[in-house]
Design a protein around this motif. Structure first.
Motif, mmCIF file in Angstrom:
data_model
loop_
_atom_site.group_PDB
_atom_site.id
_atom_site.type_symbol
_atom_site.label_atom_id
_atom_site.label_comp_id
_atom_site.label_asym_id
_atom_site.label_seq_id
_atom_site.Cartn_x
_atom_site.Cartn_y
_atom_site.Cartn_z
ATOM 1 N N UNK A 152 0.810 -1.212 0.000
ATOM 2 C CA UNK A 152 0.000 0.000 0.000
ATOM 3 C C UNK A 152 0.849 1.272 0.000
ATOM 4 N N UNK A 153 2.156 1.115 -0.081
ATOM 5 C CA UNK A 153 3.028 2.287 -0.115
ATOM 6 C C UNK A 153 3.205 2.752 -1.559
ATOM 7 N N UNK A 154 3.133 4.063 -1.760
ATOM 8 C CA UNK A 154 3.255 4.594 -3.118
ATOM 9 C C UNK A 154 4.365 5.631 -3.257
ATOM 10 N N UNK A 155 4.821 6.183 -2.147
ATOM 11 C CA UNK A 155 5.875 7.198 -2.220
ATOM 12 C C UNK A 155 7.244 6.533 -2.163
ATOM 13 N N UNK A 212 -1.091 -24.528 -0.655
ATOM 14 C CA UNK A 212 0.007 -25.436 -1.008
ATOM 15 C C UNK A 212 0.313 -26.404 0.138
ATOM 16 N N UNK A 213 0.322 -25.878 1.363
ATOM 17 C CA UNK A 213 0.627 -26.721 2.526
ATOM 18 C C UNK A 213 -0.358 -27.882 2.637
ATOM 19 N N UNK A 214 -1.600 -27.608 2.296
ATOM 20 C CA UNK A 214 -2.620 -28.660 2.387
ATOM 21 C C UNK A 214 -2.625 -29.596 1.182
ATOM 22 N N UNK A 215 -1.725 -29.367 0.232
ATOM 23 C CA UNK A 215 -1.618 -30.264 -0.911
ATOM 24 C C UNK A 215 -2.734 -30.123 -1.924
ATOM 25 N N UNK A 216 -3.394 -28.955 -1.931
ATOM 26 C CA UNK A 216 -4.502 -28.758 -2.862
ATOM 27 C C UNK A 216 -4.050 -28.275 -4.234
ATOM 28 N N UNK A 217 -2.829 -27.767 -4.303
ATOM 29 C CA UNK A 217 -2.347 -27.282 -5.594
ATOM 30 C C UNK A 217 -1.199 -26.303 -5.430
ATOM 31 N N UNK A 218 -1.005 -25.476 -6.448
ATOM 32 C CA UNK A 218 0.131 -24.543 -6.485
ATOM 33 C C UNK A 218 -0.404 -23.124 -6.671
ATOM 34 N N UNK A 219 0.033 -22.225 -5.797
ATOM 35 C CA UNK A 219 -0.437 -20.838 -5.854
ATOM 36 C C UNK A 219 0.535 -19.962 -6.624
ATOM 37 N N UNK A 220 -0.009 -18.910 -7.194
ATOM 38 C CA UNK A 220 0.820 -17.919 -7.882
ATOM 39 C C UNK A 220 0.878 -16.641 -7.043
ATOM 40 N N UNK A 221 1.454 -15.599 -7.613
ATOM 41 C CA UNK A 221 1.672 -14.354 -6.866
ATOM 42 C C UNK A 221 0.355 -13.629 -6.562
ATOM 43 N N UNK A 222 0.447 -12.738 -5.585
ATOM 44 C CA UNK A 222 -0.711 -11.933 -5.173
ATOM 45 C C UNK A 222 -0.639 -10.574 -5.866
ATOM 46 N N UNK A 223 -1.770 -10.138 -6.398
ATOM 47 C CA UNK A 223 -1.837 -8.803 -7.002
ATOM 48 C C UNK A 223 -2.781 -7.913 -6.195
ATOM 49 N N UNK A 224 -2.449 -6.633 -6.217
ATOM 50 C CA UNK A 224 -3.244 -5.619 -5.518
ATOM 51 C C UNK A 224 -3.984 -4.787 -6.558
ATOM 52 N N UNK A 279 2.208 -7.877 -5.215
ATOM 53 C CA UNK A 279 2.617 -7.719 -3.830
ATOM 54 C C UNK A 279 4.095 -8.110 -3.696
ATOM 55 N N UNK A 280 4.824 -7.321 -2.924
ATOM 56 C CA UNK A 280 6.234 -7.613 -2.707
ATOM 57 C C UNK A 280 7.121 -6.877 -3.695
ATOM 58 N N UNK A 281 8.404 -6.851 -3.385
ATOM 59 C CA UNK A 281 9.355 -6.203 -4.288
ATOM 60 C C UNK A 281 10.340 -7.235 -4.820
ATOM 61 N N UNK A 282 10.999 -6.850 -5.901
ATOM 62 C CA UNK A 282 11.938 -7.757 -6.569
ATOM 63 C C UNK A 282 13.328 -7.551 -5.967
ATOM 64 N N UNK A 283 13.918 -8.571 -5.386
ATOM 65 C CA UNK A 283 15.228 -8.397 -4.746
ATOM 66 C C UNK A 283 16.361 -8.351 -5.779
ATOM 67 N N UNK A 284 16.764 -7.149 -6.134
ATOM 68 C CA UNK A 284 17.800 -6.985 -7.158
ATOM 69 C C UNK A 284 19.109 -6.459 -6.572
ATOM 70 N N UNK A 294 12.023 -2.235 -5.986
ATOM 71 C CA UNK A 294 11.625 -2.501 -7.364
ATOM 72 C C UNK A 294 10.385 -3.399 -7.376
ATOM 73 N N UNK A 295 9.376 -2.964 -8.115
ATOM 74 C CA UNK A 295 8.125 -3.710 -8.147
ATOM 75 C C UNK A 295 7.701 -4.016 -9.584
ATOM 76 N N UNK A 296 6.909 -5.066 -9.722
ATOM 77 C CA UNK A 296 6.336 -5.400 -11.023
ATOM 78 C C UNK A 296 4.842 -5.080 -11.021
ATOM 79 N N UNK A 297 4.317 -4.891 -12.225
ATOM 80 C CA UNK A 297 2.888 -4.640 -12.395
ATOM 81 C C UNK A 297 2.325 -5.710 -13.327
#
Lengths: 69, 246
Positions: free
Chosen positions: A38-41, B30-42, B165-170, B211-214
Motif C-alpha cells: 500500500x506504499x506509493x511514495x 500449497x501446505x494442504x496439498x490442494x495445488x500450487x499458488x501464484x503471486x498476489x496482485x493488488x 505484492x512484494x518487491x523484486x530483490x535486485x 523494485x516492483x512489477x505490475x
C-alpha cells in the motif's frame, strides 16, 4: 502541510506532493509505515505511505488526527 | 483446474493487511496439498465518499492451479480463515472463481472495471456471481467486501491491472543489470519501457529502491524509465510513485 502540522486531518496538497508529504511525516510522531503493497511514495517516511492515512478523491486524511484527544 | 481467489475488506488501521491474509491463504493452499499458488496482485478500486473502506479500497487476488476435487476444501478453508483472521469490525468478502469453466469471462472482467469507476452494490455483485457461477461469500460485518472481492477477481482475470505484492530483490540500489538477466528471473515475466515498448536483452538498467512489477497482459512486468543520469545505463527501474496508477 501547515494544516496537518497544526493538527487538522486533511492534507491540503493533494495526492502527489511527494516532498511535502515526506516533510510532514518526518515531523509527525504518529507516523507508522503501511504494509509494503500500500506504499506509493519513494520516501519511506511519507504521509502517503502512512498506515493512518485514508485516501480520498482529492487528497488524504490523517485518521490519527481525526481521533478525539 | 485454475482458480482465482480474491479477498477484500479484511483489515482495520491496526491489523494485518489484506495482502498478508491473501498470501497466507495462498500458502495454506500449497501446505494442504490442494495445488500450487501464484503471486498476489493488488487492485485499486474506486475511492468515493459513498464507498465504505478502511484507507485505500484495494482488493487482493491470487491465482492457483488446484486439483479439481479440492475446490470445495479451498473455499471452506478460505471462508473460515477470513472469518477467523479478519479484523474485528471489518466487512470481509471472498470470491473463488474457477476460470476454465467460467460461463462469461468478459462479464467478470467488466465488473472489475466498473468497480474502478462507479459505486457498485452488494446486490449487483451477488447477481453477477450467480450468473457467472463463481463463489462469492461474506464473512463478517456488513459483508461489503464481496464487491471488491468479485472486482479483484475480474481485474486479475483481465490481466491489465494492479501491482504485484512484494518487491523484486535486485540487490542494493545503484547496481546495473541487463534486460536479459532481468527477464530470466522467475519473478519477472517481461521488461518493458514505461510507455510499453519492449526492450532488447542487451540494454542495461540501473536498479532503484523497492523494485516492483505490475500486471500487464497477464504477466508480471518490470517497467523501466529513461535514466535520470546522463552517464551510465540508458534505463532505470521505475520509482514507486511512478507505479501509483497501476
Amino acid at each position: 502541510m501547515e494544516q496537518m502540522e497544526a493538527g487538522l486531518p486533511e492534507f491540503p496538497r493533494g495526492t502527489e506532493d511527494w516532498s511535502t508529504a515526506a516533510r510532514v511525516a518526518a515531523l509527525c510522531a504518529e507516523f507508522r509505515p503501511d504494509v509494503e503493497e500500500e506504499q506509493v511514495a519513494d520516501e519511506a517516511g511519507s504521509c502517503y505511505n502512512c498506515r493512518y492515512r485514508r485516501w480520498s478523491v482529492d487528497s488524504i486524511t490523517c485518521c490519527k488526527r481525526q481521533r478525539p484527544g | 483446474m485454475r482458480i482465482l481467489v480474491s479477498i477484500d475488506d479484511t483489515d482495520d488501521l491496526e491489523s494485518r493487511g489484506t495482502g498478508e491474509l491473501a498470501s497466507l491463504i495462498a500458502a495454506d493452499l500449497e501446505t494442504n496439498g490442494w495445488g500450487k499458488s501464484s503471486f498476489v496482485t493488488r487492485h485499486q478500486l474506486l475511492v468515493h465518499p459513498d464507498i465504505p473502506y478502511t484507507s485505500h479500497n484495494s482488493a487482493m487476488c491470487f491465482s492457483a492451479e488446484i486439483y479439481a476435487d479440492a475446490l470445495d476444501e479451498v473455499i471452506a478453508h478460505a471462508s473460515s480463515f477470513l472469518a477467523r483472521e479478519s479484523a474485528a469490525g471489518s466487512d470481509p468478502g471472498l470470491c473463488v472463481a474457477a476460470i476454465d469453466g467460467l460461463a462469461a469471462p468478459d462479464e467478470i472482467i467488466a465488473f472489475g472495471r466498473r468497480a474502478k469507476e462507479s459505486v457498485m452494490t452488494k446486490e449487483e455483485a451477488y447477481a453477477a456471481a450467480r450468473r457467472l457461477g463463481v463463489h462469492l461469500s461474506e464473512h463478517g460485518g456488513t459483508g461489503q467486501g464481496v464487491i471488491g472481492a468479485l472486482a479483484g477477481a475480474g481485474l486479475r482475470l483481465g490481466g491489465n491491472d494492479g501491482r504485484l505484492k512484494g518487491s523484486i530483490p535486485l540487490g542494493p540500489p545503484g547496481g546495473v543489470v541487463s534486460v536479459a538477466d532481468l527477464s530470466r528471473r522467475e519473478d519477472v515475466d517481461a521488461v518493458r519501457a514505461f510507455d510499453g515498448r519492449p526492450l532488447d536483452g542487451n540494454e542495461m538498467v540501473r536498479v532503484g529502491e523497492k523494485v516492483k512489477t505490475v500486471m500487464l497482459e497477464g504477466k508480471a512486468v518490470l517497467l523501466v524509465t529513461a535514466a535520470a543520469a546522463a552517464d551510465g545505463p540508458a534505463w532505470q527501474t521505475c520509482p514507486r510513485q511512478q507505479l501509483k496508477r497501476y
